[in-house]
Design a protein around this motif. Sequence first.
Motif, PDB file in Angstrom:
ATOM      1  N   UNK A   1      52.985  32.513  64.405  1.00 51.06           N
ATOM      2  CA  UNK A   1      54.193  32.692  63.673  1.00 51.06           C
ATOM      3  C   UNK A   1      55.026  31.486  63.800  1.00 51.06           C
ATOM      4  N   UNK A   2      55.588  31.066  62.754  1.00 49.43           N
ATOM      5  CA  UNK A   2      56.348  29.831  62.811  1.00 49.43           C
ATOM      6  C   UNK A   2      57.596  30.077  63.608  1.00 49.43           C
ATOM      7  N   UNK A   3      57.679  29.402  64.584  1.00 48.14           N
ATOM      8  CA  UNK A   3      58.547  29.607  65.699  1.00 48.14           C
ATOM      9  C   UNK A   3      58.049  30.689  66.536  1.00 48.14           C
ATOM     10  N   UNK A   4      57.696  32.542  64.849  1.00 44.70           N
ATOM     11  CA  UNK A   4      57.539  33.066  64.870  1.00 44.70           C
ATOM     12  C   UNK A   4      57.774  32.100  65.537  1.00 44.70           C
ATOM     13  N   UNK A   8      59.275  25.976  62.809  1.00 40.21           N
ATOM     14  CA  UNK A   8      60.495  25.862  62.083  1.00 40.21           C
ATOM     15  C   UNK A   8      60.774  27.062  61.212  1.00 40.21           C
ATOM     16  N   UNK A   9      61.524  27.994  61.675  1.00 42.53           N
ATOM     17  CA  UNK A   9      61.888  29.126  60.853  1.00 42.53           C
ATOM     18  C   UNK A   9      63.219  28.926  60.165  1.00 42.53           C
ATOM     19  N   UNK A  10      63.503  29.800  59.196  1.00 43.15           N
ATOM     20  CA  UNK A  10      64.768  29.707  58.465  1.00 43.15           C
ATOM     21  C   UNK A  10      65.563  30.971  58.721  1.00 43.15           C
ATOM     22  N   UNK A  57      60.387  35.395  52.444  1.00 46.74           N
ATOM     23  CA  UNK A  57      61.387  34.333  52.507  1.00 46.74           C
ATOM     24  C   UNK A  57      61.607  33.837  53.925  1.00 46.74           C
ATOM     25  N   UNK A  58      60.811  34.301  54.865  1.00 46.75           N
ATOM     26  CA  UNK A  58      61.060  34.009  56.281  1.00 46.75           C
ATOM     27  C   UNK A  58      59.878  33.286  56.911  1.00 46.75           C
ATOM     28  N   UNK A 140      62.704  26.114  52.963  1.00 45.99           N
ATOM     29  CA  UNK A 140      63.600  27.028  53.673  1.00 45.99           C
ATOM     30  C   UNK A 140      63.273  28.478  53.332  1.00 45.99           C
ATOM     31  N   UNK A 141      62.739  28.707  52.129  1.00 48.81           N
ATOM     32  CA  UNK A 141      62.436  30.069  51.687  1.00 48.81           C
ATOM     33  C   UNK A 141      60.947  30.338  51.502  1.00 48.81           C
ATOM     34  N   UNK A 142      60.174  29.324  51.226  1.00 50.53           N
ATOM     35  CA  UNK A 142      58.757  29.554  50.908  1.00 50.53           C
ATOM     36  C   UNK A 142      57.847  28.730  51.801  1.00 50.53           C
ATOM     37  N   UNK A 143      58.238  28.581  53.056  1.00 48.57           N
ATOM     38  CA  UNK A 143      57.477  27.752  53.978  1.00 48.57           C
ATOM     39  C   UNK A 143      56.047  28.243  54.126  1.00 48.57           C
ATOM     40  N   UNK A 144      55.877  29.544  54.305  1.00 50.71           N
ATOM     41  CA  UNK A 144      54.534  30.059  54.500  1.00 50.71           C
ATOM     42  C   UNK A 144      53.682  29.902  53.247  1.00 50.71           C
ATOM     43  N   UNK A 145      54.269  30.176  52.086  1.00 49.76           N
ATOM     44  CA  UNK A 145      53.500  29.982  50.852  1.00 49.76           C
ATOM     45  C   UNK A 145      53.025  28.532  50.756  1.00 49.76           C
ATOM     46  N   UNK A 146      53.897  27.595  51.026  1.00 52.60           N
ATOM     47  CA  UNK A 146      53.539  26.193  50.891  1.00 52.60           C
ATOM     48  C   UNK A 146      52.473  25.773  51.903  1.00 52.60           C
ATOM     49  N   UNK A 147      52.555  26.307  53.122  1.00 47.42           N
ATOM     50  CA  UNK A 147      51.542  25.972  54.116  1.00 47.42           C
ATOM     51  C   UNK A 147      50.193  26.593  53.781  1.00 47.42           C
TER      52      UNK A 147
END
Length: 556
Positions: A1-4, A8-10, A57-58, A140-147
Amino acid sequence: MRILKSRGARMATAAVAATLVVTACGSDRDKGGDEGKGKDTFVFGAPGDPSSLDPSLASDGETFRVTRQAFEALIEHEPGGTKMVGGLAEKWSSDATGKVWTFNLRKGVEFHDGDKFNAAAVCANYDHWYNLKGGYQSSAFSEYWQYMFGGFAKNEDPELPKSNYKSCTAKDENTAVIEVNEASANLPGAFSLAPFAIHSPKSLKEMDKQQATAEGDAITYPEYSQKPGILAGTGPYKLKSWNKGNKEITLEAFDGYWGDKAKVKNLVFRTIDTEDGRRQALQAGDIDGYDLVAPADVKTLEQAGFQVPTRDVFNLLYLGFTQEKNKALEKLEVRQAISHAINRESIVKTQLPEGGKVANQFMPDTVAGFSDKVTEYAFDTDKAKSLLKDAGESGLKLNFCYPTEVTRPYMPAPQDIFESVKSDLEKAGVKVNPKPMKWNPDYLDATKTGACDAYLLGWTGDFNDGFNFIGTWFAKYDKQWGFKNDKVFDAVNASSKVVDPAGRVDAYKAANEAIMEFIPGVPISHSPPSIAFGKNVNPPKVSPLTQENFAEVSFK
């Protein structure tokens, strides 16, 4: 999880009260007294605030802890483990190229708002993410989609990559087929992630009416993501209320759930941002469980009869650099010096629970692809001084950010760990300017946008694949790191495209060796986070992915 996931989470821009008043939950919770008989509310003490009720979005673990109870993905993980099992899809498979993924969906599943779950709903969700526009295209909103899937149908930023997502087809009522342009190590793991949990078609229509904004460091979440009412999933719980003043989110058991029903009617997540505060609340009976137990508290709680299971190690704490923020960090000798300056063994022994490990690369040794041939940077203050001198940076100054009002699985005591690293750096001649920041939203926004010379962050794996660790940070340029190195990027990306499992593991090892040669940051440690429950609680199976299913909870 990002930071999860923490990866870098938003976090939400609206400020919330910084002071927590611990109170009893109310008459519903207290039915039956200490024995737990008749209790219908389980209260869990979370170490941080969520950012959004829409998981797509997270990228932070505290959001996913909540949303995972209400929204489900196509694939899930076995309780207490990392093996992928059926979620909303009973079965899944790919063709020989790894580009076509077929999902055989569960029948008879309903969303909380009465919509029917089917292949069309699956495709509506994936097409929704693919067609995001405006502020939603910000990481900031679509970090996971982009990764996981790259860019969008129409990229509005020329720096966004081409989307790897191609299409989703409802082959029939209960069969969805998702196609991608290239095979990727992110699949099928991405289909198990909380950000790609399925929303109802009614939810999507309302979501499309609202916009998010992301301008510089300022982000504004859409209204629908900040209060219950629009979002509907298929999980055992449904969203009920979010009292930001009291730092509480309440969920209610969903009677129409397709699987095993939740054993407790009401589920409350209450933010208590200090370790002592969470422990005292459990001891006083104000909460029924909490996460990220301080190592020193484990034996005390166990001796008093509380239950304190420990998760398996599946995370990483690292010291990150933003090279473009401080040009001295672009020098390899400077990054090497900082790596030699930090006494990681001391941090593990003094700051982490029993079972913590020193990290020497950006993944734990439990993940296939871990290499025993990486360049290592032993603790050596004199060598650190010598490298800084050779680089012409004996008077190096660092604006060093660290988080407050939070505890993370990989970082049980952020300020204590910061003080330890700061002391080590100062002994090597580095001048440290401390920059404490509230985790939500200041710290995460600052690190994500590259506002800190140095910072402490970490990651808990989303699924058991090496690319989920190293690909998170080093598959491409990221403002958070300001690191540009084609040798590293090429090695990491090459590993993700190897279809043969054995060949992919070898490619991960080579990528790890390239990363540690150029040391873009300092991997510090791996920590086995503990989670605590009341004496009268039958706890859920604890997850190395921190993906506990609270529908399993009951009272003795």
